[in-house]
Design an enzyme around this catalytic site. Structure first.
Site, PDB file in Angstrom:
ATOM      1  N   GLU A  33      -1.946  -7.157  10.596  1.00 38.89           N
ATOM      2  CA  GLU A  33      -3.214  -7.715  11.074  1.00 38.89           C
ATOM      3  C   GLU A  33      -3.419  -9.155  10.607  1.00 38.89           C
ATOM      4  O   GLU A  33      -4.401  -9.804  10.978  1.00 38.89           O
ATOM      5  CB  GLU A  33      -4.387  -6.845  10.610  1.00 38.89           C
ATOM      6  CG  GLU A  33      -4.593  -5.617  11.471  1.00 38.89           C
ATOM      7  CD  GLU A  33      -3.382  -4.697  11.470  1.00 38.89           C
ATOM      8  OE1 GLU A  33      -2.845  -4.436  12.571  1.00 38.89           O
ATOM      9  OE2 GLU A  33      -2.962  -4.235  10.393  1.00 38.89           O
ATOM     10  N   ASN A  59       2.551  -2.411  14.542  1.00 44.79           N
ATOM     11  CA  ASN A  59       2.158  -3.148  15.742  1.00 44.79           C
ATOM     12  C   ASN A  59       2.652  -4.592  15.739  1.00 44.79           C
ATOM     13  O   ASN A  59       2.836  -5.200  14.686  1.00 44.79           O
ATOM     14  CB  ASN A  59       0.639  -3.166  15.874  1.00 44.79           C
ATOM     15  CG  ASN A  59      -0.044  -3.750  14.644  1.00 44.79           C
ATOM     16  OD1 ASN A  59      -0.119  -3.105  13.608  1.00 44.79           O
ATOM     17  ND2 ASN A  59      -0.534  -4.972  14.747  1.00 44.79           N
ATOM     18  N   ASP A  89      -2.712  -1.288  19.449  1.00 45.27           N
ATOM     19  CA  ASP A  89      -2.483  -1.132  18.008  1.00 45.27           C
ATOM     20  C   ASP A  89      -2.026   0.281  17.646  1.00 45.27           C
ATOM     21  O   ASP A  89      -2.548   0.896  16.724  1.00 45.27           O
ATOM     22  CB  ASP A  89      -3.725  -1.507  17.189  1.00 45.27           C
ATOM     23  CG  ASP A  89      -3.458  -1.418  15.683  1.00 45.27           C
ATOM     24  OD1 ASP A  89      -2.391  -1.874  15.247  1.00 45.27           O
ATOM     25  OD2 ASP A  89      -4.296  -0.864  14.950  1.00 45.27           O
ATOM     26  N   TRP A  98       4.510  -0.070   6.386  1.00 43.89           N
ATOM     27  CA  TRP A  98       3.655   0.420   5.305  1.00 43.89           C
ATOM     28  C   TRP A  98       3.491   1.944   5.271  1.00 43.89           C
ATOM     29  O   TRP A  98       2.598   2.466   4.591  1.00 43.89           O
ATOM     30  CB  TRP A  98       2.287  -0.234   5.408  1.00 43.89           C
ATOM     31  CG  TRP A  98       1.611  -0.082   6.743  1.00 43.89           C
ATOM     32  CD1 TRP A  98       1.758  -0.880   7.839  1.00 43.89           C
ATOM     33  CD2 TRP A  98       0.669   0.920   7.110  1.00 43.89           C
ATOM     34  NE1 TRP A  98       0.975  -0.435   8.877  1.00 43.89           N
ATOM     35  CE2 TRP A  98       0.288   0.675   8.448  1.00 43.89           C
ATOM     36  CE3 TRP A  98       0.103   2.017   6.448  1.00 43.89           C
ATOM     37  CZ2 TRP A  98      -0.628   1.467   9.134  1.00 43.89           C
ATOM     38  CZ3 TRP A  98      -0.802   2.817   7.131  1.00 43.89           C
ATOM     39  CH2 TRP A  98      -1.165   2.528   8.456  1.00 43.89           C
ATOM     40  N   ASP A 158       0.417   1.639  15.824  1.00 39.13           N
ATOM     41  CA  ASP A 158       1.467   1.531  14.805  1.00 39.13           C
ATOM     42  C   ASP A 158       2.435   2.706  14.850  1.00 39.13           C
ATOM     43  O   ASP A 158       2.022   3.844  15.061  1.00 39.13           O
ATOM     44  CB  ASP A 158       0.833   1.531  13.411  1.00 39.13           C
ATOM     45  CG  ASP A 158       0.428   0.146  12.964  1.00 39.13           C
ATOM     46  OD1 ASP A 158       0.226  -0.710  13.816  1.00 39.13           O
ATOM     47  OD2 ASP A 158       0.300  -0.057  11.748  1.00 39.13           O
ATOM     48  N   THR A 199       0.814  -1.219   0.000  1.00 40.52           N
ATOM     49  CA  THR A 199       0.000   0.000   0.000  1.00 40.52           C
ATOM     50  C   THR A 199       0.843   1.262   0.000  1.00 40.52           C
ATOM     51  O   THR A 199       0.328   2.344  -0.263  1.00 40.52           O
ATOM     52  CB  THR A 199      -0.925   0.034   1.239  1.00 40.52           C
ATOM     53  OG1 THR A 199      -0.130  -0.036   2.432  1.00 40.52           O
ATOM     54  CG2 THR A 199      -1.909  -1.127   1.229  1.00 40.52           C
ATOM     55  N   TRP A 233      -8.124  13.263   7.572  1.00 43.20           N
ATOM     56  CA  TRP A 233      -7.419  12.101   7.036  1.00 43.20           C
ATOM     57  C   TRP A 233      -6.703  12.437   5.727  1.00 43.20           C
ATOM     58  O   TRP A 233      -6.395  11.589   4.913  1.00 43.20           O
ATOM     59  CB  TRP A 233      -8.401  10.941   6.824  1.00 43.20           C
ATOM     60  CG  TRP A 233      -7.794   9.594   6.933  1.00 43.20           C
ATOM     61  CD1 TRP A 233      -7.195   8.868   5.942  1.00 43.20           C
ATOM     62  CD2 TRP A 233      -7.717   8.774   8.107  1.00 43.20           C
ATOM     63  NE1 TRP A 233      -6.750   7.655   6.409  1.00 43.20           N
ATOM     64  CE2 TRP A 233      -7.058   7.572   7.742  1.00 43.20           C
ATOM     65  CE3 TRP A 233      -8.128   8.927   9.420  1.00 43.20           C
ATOM     66  CZ2 TRP A 233      -6.819   6.542   8.650  1.00 43.20           C
ATOM     67  CZ3 TRP A 233      -7.894   7.903  10.313  1.00 43.20           C
ATOM     68  CH2 TRP A 233      -7.247   6.726   9.932  1.00 43.20           C
TER      69      TRP A 233
END
Length: 609
Positions: free
Chosen positions: A192, A276, A324, A258, A326, A174, A501
């Site tokens: 995940e 994570n 989590d 990522w 990251d 990604t 975002w």
């Protein structure tokens, strides 16, 4: 010899050998008319020297043109602009378009990779792609199925491809690559699914693998020298990772890579973060005595030599992660930042865990670590006393731990939520003000761990989440902030209804621009956050704002296409509140404001009369 770029008949010709490919990037990014890297430059500044659009006239912006990508999923990253050519990418299936700005954005070529759609279910948080990169007359695309492709920038012809992972194991692609010297560097997604994270370098000339550095495991495989790789000013020592895992859990331990990568040519170091540990259930990762163990080197910042991949230093931000958080967010390199009266060349990192770190980028020593959202409540802060036994570690608030007395705990009202005070949406640094402009999430969660078994290619999460705005607040879920990295203080904060975002852009015109999840493109004054321009685009914005100049006019653009983790409910049609790793319920109201889309919108100033 420095490479020279010239432009003619819609294309560019490069006089450079592959070994000097970094020079082609340096030359392209030096010209502010271009937007030649996803990050803006090697330092991840996302700042442009263009100032034709500025605080005095940005309110007069008008749409110049738009382009439909033909894909209705989350659109992250941005196009590249080099000379008169624009390179547009899409989410899965990762189509690339080359548009000629001299010919009314005519599609000069289109690359449509053939990918197995079975990769879609193993992409945890939408089918996003963070963009193509350019070097040495090539466009580099990192596909969802982990295939790295080199395309001829002039014709779109496929020059070579290399497979970097296996989607059947949950490994996906990604991120945007990073080109340094004669290598193109890529990470891996999939923590995940219990993947083992790594960073890998390929020759840009032929796609051959040069080195691979794993996030966990034996020193040799991590490219860590126990005597020379430093952490908090001391050698990491032998088996620094293996000693902090229960048995061989490191083999499925996460630590994926990522996010975004940066490069300091003076120190010859690349910087990135690891994700994570797997699983999200901390009880299953505890030591044989049932107590927490660090799980190095997940949740860490690495500095590596791009030629060899060897680690110069590592710093773990969230040992034994229980939420989590990251560590993959971008590392922004800035010089002359004053910390307690002394100036430093630093790395600034806004972590998912809600702490903003200012780190000496040569030594890896943390100088500042402060909350960049006041509601962060899982920690009271980081111990920065070198003489302390807890040096460099965050102090965990017991009531917000999901692991108490060796047991899983259904923990309520943890701030931030798993998607962090900021996820991958990149911040911007403006040398005009010396401040960082940060898109943030203002979101908390309930976190309930449960036991999960590992099966290759199947989700390996082990937690159910619910997300919501901070309790007792005003109900908004995002802020756009200006941050002083030397003092560790918010200078100003602009609230937004939903998470911000979108990647930010700052310019020499004194503006900072970003997009919102409901689809508003906004520009504000860098000094005080005053809103100067607002435009509702066709869909929610999770793309990164960019700018370029063409035929004497400055343009600003952004993708709109709602999705990503926060918008996964809309993007994938999910309705169960705990789906999307907890995001669906938290962002349910987003459907009242926007719908799916996939387009690029570009603005400019009106022609002078």
């Amino acid at each position: 010899m420095r490479s020279v770029i010239t432009y003619s008949v819609g294309f560019f010709v490069l006089a450079a050998s592959p070994a000097l490919a970094n020079e082609s990037v340096f030359e392209a990014t030096k010209n502010p008319k271009n937007w030649a890297m996803q990050q803006g430059d090697y330092s991840n500044h996302r700042y442009s020297k263009l100032d034709q659009i500025n605080t005095k006239n940005v309110g007069s912006l008008r749409t110049a043109w738009s382009f439909s990508t033909g894909v209705l999923r989350g659109h992250e990253g941005s196009p590249l602009v080099i000379g008169n050519m624009m390179y547009v990418h899409t989410p899965f299936p990762n189509t690339v378009f080359a548009l000629d700005l001299d010919q009314n954005q005519k599609i000069v070529w289109k690359y449509s990779p053939k990918q197995d759609p079975s990769v879609i279910p193993v992409m945890c948080c939408d089918t996003v792609n963070r963009g193509v990169q350019f070097a040495d007359g090539k466009i580099f695309l990192y596909q969802a199925d982990t295939t790295l492709v080199a395309l001829d920038a002039k014709s779109g012809k496929e020059l070579w491809k290399a497979v970097n992972g296996d989607p059947k194991k949950g490994e996906t692609g990604t991120s945007a690559p990073l080109v340094v010297k004669d290598k193109v560097i890529v990470g891996i997604s999939g923590a995940e699914f219990g993947v083992r994270g790594n960073l890998t370098a390929y020759n840009i000339s032929d796609g051959k693998l040069v080195w691979r550095a794993w996030s966990t495991g034996p020193d040799k495989e991590m490219l860590v020298d126990p005597d020379k790789t430093m952490s908090l000013g001391k050698p990491v020592g032998a088996d620094s990772s293996l000693k902090t895992w229960n048995g061989d859990q490191w083999k499925i331990g996460g630590g994926s890579t990522w996010g975004w990568y940066s490069y300091d040519p003076d120190l010859n170091l690349i910087y990135y973060g690891t994700a994570n540990p797997s699983t999200w259930n901390p009880v299953q990762r505890a030591g044989p005595d049932g107590k927490p163990i660090d799980q190095k080197w997940t949740m860490s910042i690495f500095a590596r030599n791009p030629d060899t991949g060897m680690a110069a230093w590592a710093y773990q931000m969230t040992p034994f992660d229980e939420w989590d958080y990251d560590g993959i967010n971008e590392m922004i390199l800035a010089n002359g930042i004053s910390v307690k009266g002394a100036k430093h060349n630093v790395l600034v990192h806004f972590d998912r865990n809600g702490l903003a770190y200012t780190v000496d980028r040569k030594t890896g020593i943390p100088l500042v670590a402060e909350k960049y959202d006041p509601v962060v409540n899982w920690t009271t802060g980081v111990d920065l006393d070198p003489k302390s036994a807890n040096y460099g570690r965050p102090a965990v608030v017991a009531a917000k731990s999901t692991f108490q007395n060796g047991q899983d705990v259904n923990t309520k009202d943890v701030c931030p939520a798993a998607l962090g005070t900021k996820d991958q949406q990149p911040a911007s640094y403006s040398p005009m003000t010396g401040l960082f402009y940060v898109p943030t999430n203002h979101v908390c969660m309930d976190y309930e761990p449960f036991k999960v078994s590992y099966t290759a290619g199947q989700p390996y999460v082990g937690a159910t989440l619910s997300m919501f705005p901070p309790k007792g607040g005003e109900g908004h879920m995002g802020n756009f902030i200006a941050w002083d990295a030397g003092k560790g203080k918010i200078v100003w904060s602009k609230p937004e209804q939903f998470s911000v975002w979108s990647g930010a852009l700052t310019t020499a015109g004194g503006i900072a621009c970003y997009g919102t999840l409901e689809g508003n493109f906004k520009c504000v004054d860098q000094k005080d956050g005053k809103e100067l321009y607002k435009y509702k685009t066709p869909s929610g914005i999770i793309g990164n704002v960019f700018t370029y100049e063409h035929k004497g006019k400055q343009y600003i653009g952004v993708y709109s296409g709602v999705g990503g983790w926060a918008g996964i409910g809309l993007a994938a049609g999910l309705t169960n509140p705990t789906d999307g790793l907890g995001a669906v319920g938290g962002y349910a109201a987003l459907s009242d404001y926007t719908a799916l889309g996939g387009s690029l919108t570009v603005w400019t100033l009106p022609a002078e009369k």
